[in-house]
Design a protein around this motif. Structure first.
Motif, PDB file in Angstrom:
ATOM      1  N   ASP A 154      33.828 113.853  77.812  1.00 29.01           N
ATOM      2  CA  ASP A 154      32.547 114.836  77.887  1.00 29.01           C
ATOM      3  C   ASP A 154      31.766 114.415  79.406  1.00 29.01           C
ATOM      4  OD1 ASP A 154      33.023 116.172  75.531  1.00 29.01           O
ATOM      5  OD2 ASP A 154      31.612 114.813  74.491  1.00 29.01           O
ATOM      6  N   GLU A 155      31.584 113.323  79.829  1.00 30.95           N
ATOM      7  CA  GLU A 155      31.314 112.918  80.965  1.00 30.95           C
ATOM      8  C   GLU A 155      31.915 113.336  82.028  1.00 30.95           C
ATOM      9  OE1 GLU A 155      30.519 108.526  81.370  1.00 30.95           O
ATOM     10  OE2 GLU A 155      30.167 108.372  78.940  1.00 30.95           O
ATOM     11  N   LEU A 156      33.334 113.145  82.142  1.00 36.60           N
ATOM     12  CA  LEU A 156      34.054 113.958  83.300  1.00 36.60           C
ATOM     13  C   LEU A 156      34.003 115.359  83.562  1.00 36.60           C
ATOM     14  CD1 LEU A 156      37.229 111.758  82.632  1.00 36.60           C
ATOM     15  CD2 LEU A 156      35.740 111.463  84.623  1.00 36.60           C
ATOM     16  N   GLU A 157      33.870 116.181  82.244  1.00 34.36           N
ATOM     17  CA  GLU A 157      33.598 117.345  82.230  1.00 34.36           C
ATOM     18  C   GLU A 157      32.351 117.934  82.973  1.00 34.36           C
ATOM     19  OE1 GLU A 157      34.979 120.456  78.834  1.00 34.36           O
ATOM     20  OE2 GLU A 157      33.101 119.684  78.409  1.00 34.36           O
ATOM     21  N   PHE A 158      31.309 117.173  82.500  1.00 39.84           N
ATOM     22  CA  PHE A 158      29.928 117.407  83.165  1.00 39.84           C
ATOM     23  C   PHE A 158      29.863 117.301  84.584  1.00 39.84           C
ATOM     24  CE2 PHE A 158      25.662 116.404  84.161  1.00 39.84           C
ATOM     25  CZ  PHE A 158      25.169 117.617  83.943  1.00 39.84           C
ATOM     26  N   LEU A 159      30.483 116.094  85.193  1.00 40.12           N
ATOM     27  CA  LEU A 159      30.606 115.851  86.312  1.00 40.12           C
ATOM     28  C   LEU A 159      31.353 116.929  87.198  1.00 40.12           C
ATOM     29  CD1 LEU A 159      31.011 111.841  86.497  1.00 40.12           C
ATOM     30  CD2 LEU A 159      28.901 113.316  87.180  1.00 40.12           C
ATOM     31  N   CYS A 160      32.474 117.227  86.625  1.00 38.60           N
ATOM     32  CA  CYS A 160      33.316 118.599  87.095  1.00 38.60           C
ATOM     33  C   CYS A 160      32.471 119.758  87.214  1.00 38.60           C
ATOM     34  CB  CYS A 160      34.596 118.461  86.234  1.00 38.60           C
ATOM     35  SG  CYS A 160      35.709 117.059  86.923  1.00 38.60           S
ATOM     36  N   PHE A 161      31.870 119.916  85.979  1.00 42.98           N
ATOM     37  CA  PHE A 161      31.057 121.271  86.255  1.00 42.98           C
ATOM     38  C   PHE A 161      29.902 121.150  87.384  1.00 42.98           C
ATOM     39  CE2 PHE A 161      26.444 122.151  84.706  1.00 42.98           C
ATOM     40  CZ  PHE A 161      26.615 123.651  84.848  1.00 42.98           C
ATOM     41  N   VAL A 162      29.329 120.029  87.472  1.00 41.80           N
ATOM     42  CA  VAL A 162      28.528 119.736  88.576  1.00 41.80           C
ATOM     43  C   VAL A 162      28.901 120.005  90.007  1.00 41.80           C
ATOM     44  CG1 VAL A 162      26.673 118.524  89.861  1.00 41.80           C
ATOM     45  CG2 VAL A 162      26.666 118.423  87.308  1.00 41.80           C
ATOM     46  N   ASP A 198      36.296 124.584  79.806  1.00 42.88           N
ATOM     47  CA  ASP A 198      36.531 123.333  79.411  1.00 42.88           C
ATOM     48  C   ASP A 198      36.956 122.471  80.742  1.00 42.88           C
ATOM     49  OD1 ASP A 198      39.059 124.392  79.949  1.00 42.88           O
ATOM     50  OD2 ASP A 198      40.002 123.755  78.247  1.00 42.88           O
ATOM     51  N   LEU A 199      37.318 121.213  80.688  1.00 45.17           N
ATOM     52  CA  LEU A 199      37.614 120.278  81.592  1.00 45.17           C
ATOM     53  C   LEU A 199      38.436 120.751  82.286  1.00 45.17           C
ATOM     54  CD1 LEU A 199      36.982 117.578  82.933  1.00 45.17           C
ATOM     55  CD2 LEU A 199      38.290 116.514  81.040  1.00 45.17           C
ATOM     56  N   LEU A 200      39.621 121.645  81.775  1.00 44.84           N
ATOM     57  CA  LEU A 200      41.091 121.688  82.568  1.00 44.84           C
ATOM     58  C   LEU A 200      40.476 122.819  83.522  1.00 44.84           C
ATOM     59  CD1 LEU A 200      43.967 121.607  80.088  1.00 44.84           C
ATOM     60  CD2 LEU A 200      43.353 119.982  82.073  1.00 44.84           C
ATOM     61  N   ARG A 201      39.784 123.835  83.089  1.00 46.86           N
ATOM     62  CA  ARG A 201      39.497 124.980  83.912  1.00 46.86           C
ATOM     63  C   ARG A 201      38.702 124.307  85.059  1.00 46.86           C
ATOM     64  NH1 ARG A 201      37.838 130.243  81.212  1.00 46.86           N
ATOM     65  NH2 ARG A 201      37.359 130.647  83.433  1.00 46.86           N
ATOM     66  N   PHE A 202      37.593 123.378  84.842  1.00 48.62           N
ATOM     67  CA  PHE A 202      37.037 122.765  86.053  1.00 48.62           C
ATOM     68  C   PHE A 202      37.868 122.018  86.966  1.00 48.62           C
ATOM     69  CE2 PHE A 202      33.287 122.772  83.012  1.00 48.62           C
ATOM     70  CZ  PHE A 202      32.486 123.580  83.525  1.00 48.62           C
ATOM     71  N   VAL A 203      38.632 121.327  86.455  1.00 47.45           N
ATOM     72  CA  VAL A 203      39.660 120.623  87.315  1.00 47.45           C
ATOM     73  C   VAL A 203      40.617 121.680  88.172  1.00 47.45           C
ATOM     74  CG1 VAL A 203      41.629 119.074  87.231  1.00 47.45           C
ATOM     75  CG2 VAL A 203      39.737 118.373  85.974  1.00 47.45           C
ATOM     76  N   GLU A 204      41.203 122.503  87.456  1.00 52.26           N
ATOM     77  CA  GLU A 204      41.743 123.481  88.269  1.00 52.26           C
ATOM     78  C   GLU A 204      40.943 124.209  89.263  1.00 52.26           C
ATOM     79  OE1 GLU A 204      43.190 128.017  86.933  1.00 52.26           O
ATOM     80  OE2 GLU A 204      44.085 126.544  85.717  1.00 52.26           O
ATOM     81  N   LYS A 205      39.682 124.558  89.120  1.00 52.60           N
ATOM     82  CA  LYS A 205      38.931 125.113  90.022  1.00 52.60           C
ATOM     83  C   LYS A 205      38.667 124.231  91.238  1.00 52.60           C
ATOM     84  CE  LYS A 205      34.640 127.660  90.405  1.00 52.60           C
ATOM     85  NZ  LYS A 205      33.404 128.298  89.817  1.00 52.60           N
ATOM     86  N   ILE A 206      38.414 122.965  90.883  1.00 53.96           N
ATOM     87  CA  ILE A 206      38.295 121.885  92.085  1.00 53.96           C
ATOM     88  C   ILE A 206      39.570 121.800  92.778  1.00 53.96           C
ATOM     89  CG2 ILE A 206      37.845 119.501  92.574  1.00 53.96           C
ATOM     90  CD1 ILE A 206      35.823 119.529  89.784  1.00 53.96           C
ATOM     91  N   ASP A 207      40.766 121.632  92.004  1.00 58.37           N
ATOM     92  CA  ASP A 207      42.141 121.613  92.714  1.00 58.37           C
ATOM     93  C   ASP A 207      42.402 122.252  93.745  1.00 58.37           C
ATOM     94  OD1 ASP A 207      44.029 119.407  92.598  1.00 58.37           O
ATOM     95  OD2 ASP A 207      44.765 120.093  90.813  1.00 58.37           O
ATOM     96  N   LYS A 208      42.182 123.820  93.377  1.00 61.71           N
ATOM     97  CA  LYS A 208      42.288 125.036  94.324  1.00 61.71           C
ATOM     98  C   LYS A 208      41.181 124.850  95.487  1.00 61.71           C
ATOM     99  CE  LYS A 208      43.851 128.276  90.970  1.00 61.71           C
ATOM    100  NZ  LYS A 208      43.749 129.536  90.113  1.00 61.71           N
ATOM    101  N   ALA A 209      40.105 124.480  94.833  1.00 60.91           N
ATOM    102  CA  ALA A 209      39.017 124.326  96.294  1.00 60.91           C
ATOM    103  C   ALA A 209      39.445 123.426  97.391  1.00 60.91           C
ATOM    104  CB  ALA A 209      37.620 123.953  95.673  1.00 60.91           C
ATOM    105  N   CYS A 210      40.284 122.424  96.951  1.00 61.50           N
ATOM    106  CA  CYS A 210      41.031 121.408  97.884  1.00 61.50           C
ATOM    107  C   CYS A 210      41.888 121.876  98.674  1.00 61.50           C
ATOM    108  CB  CYS A 210      41.620 120.167  96.951  1.00 61.50           C
ATOM    109  SG  CYS A 210      40.263 119.161  96.189  1.00 61.50           S
TER     110      CYS A 210
END
Length: 145
Positions: A20-28, A48-60
């Motif tokens: 939950d903590e990681l998910e919120f930070l990824c959301f922000v 969910d967390l995986l969608r946030f991580v995927e979005k950040i990964d693509k942004a990288c």
């Protein structure tokens, strides 16, 4: 056997909290790295967390994107590693993998490191892109950074 079950449940609850903590930070972070003019729809904490991580990964990977402009190569590499570790925590929760106390100690260190990395990138991004609040449209919450 009851002790073993209680240990498994306790560890699973701790993993859920970290997720939950990681998910919120990824959301922000997602909200900060997405330029307002490029948003097709608002970032929503329903992801969910995986969608946030995927979005950040693509942004990288975006050559002149906000993440690459914000972070030097070594920090970008650290963020990608953090995202991979975040996926691992999420997978333990999603698949209800029983985790021993020894593994939990390792995961705790990984989670603390991931949280510190995400908070650092959020701080840098908020300062650079002058973001002082993030809104979640699912619950009408405004977060002041």
């Amino acid at each position: 056997m009851a002790c073993k079950v209680s240990e498994i449940l306790h560890n699973h609850l701790q993993l859920c909290q970290w997720q939950d903590e990681l998910e919120f930070l990824c959301f922000v972070l997602c909200d900060i790295i997405e330029p307002p003019e490029n948003r097709k729809c608002q970032t929503n904490q329903i992801f969910d967390l995986l969608r946030f991580v995927e979005k950040i990964d693509k942004a990288c990977e975006v050559p002149h994107g906000r993440i690459k402009e914000l972070l030097p190569k070594h920090a970008l590499s650290k963020l990608k590693c953090c995202l991979d570790q975040t996926r691992q925590i999420r997978n333990l929760v999603a698949h209800h993998v029983p985790v021993s106390n020894q593994v939990m100690k390792k995961k705790q260190a990984v989670t603390k490191s991931a949280i510190a990395t995400l908070e650092d990138v959020i701080r840098k991004g908020a300062e650079r892109y002058q973001v002082d609040q993030v809104q979640t449209f699912a619950k009408g919450l405004t977060l002041a950074i």
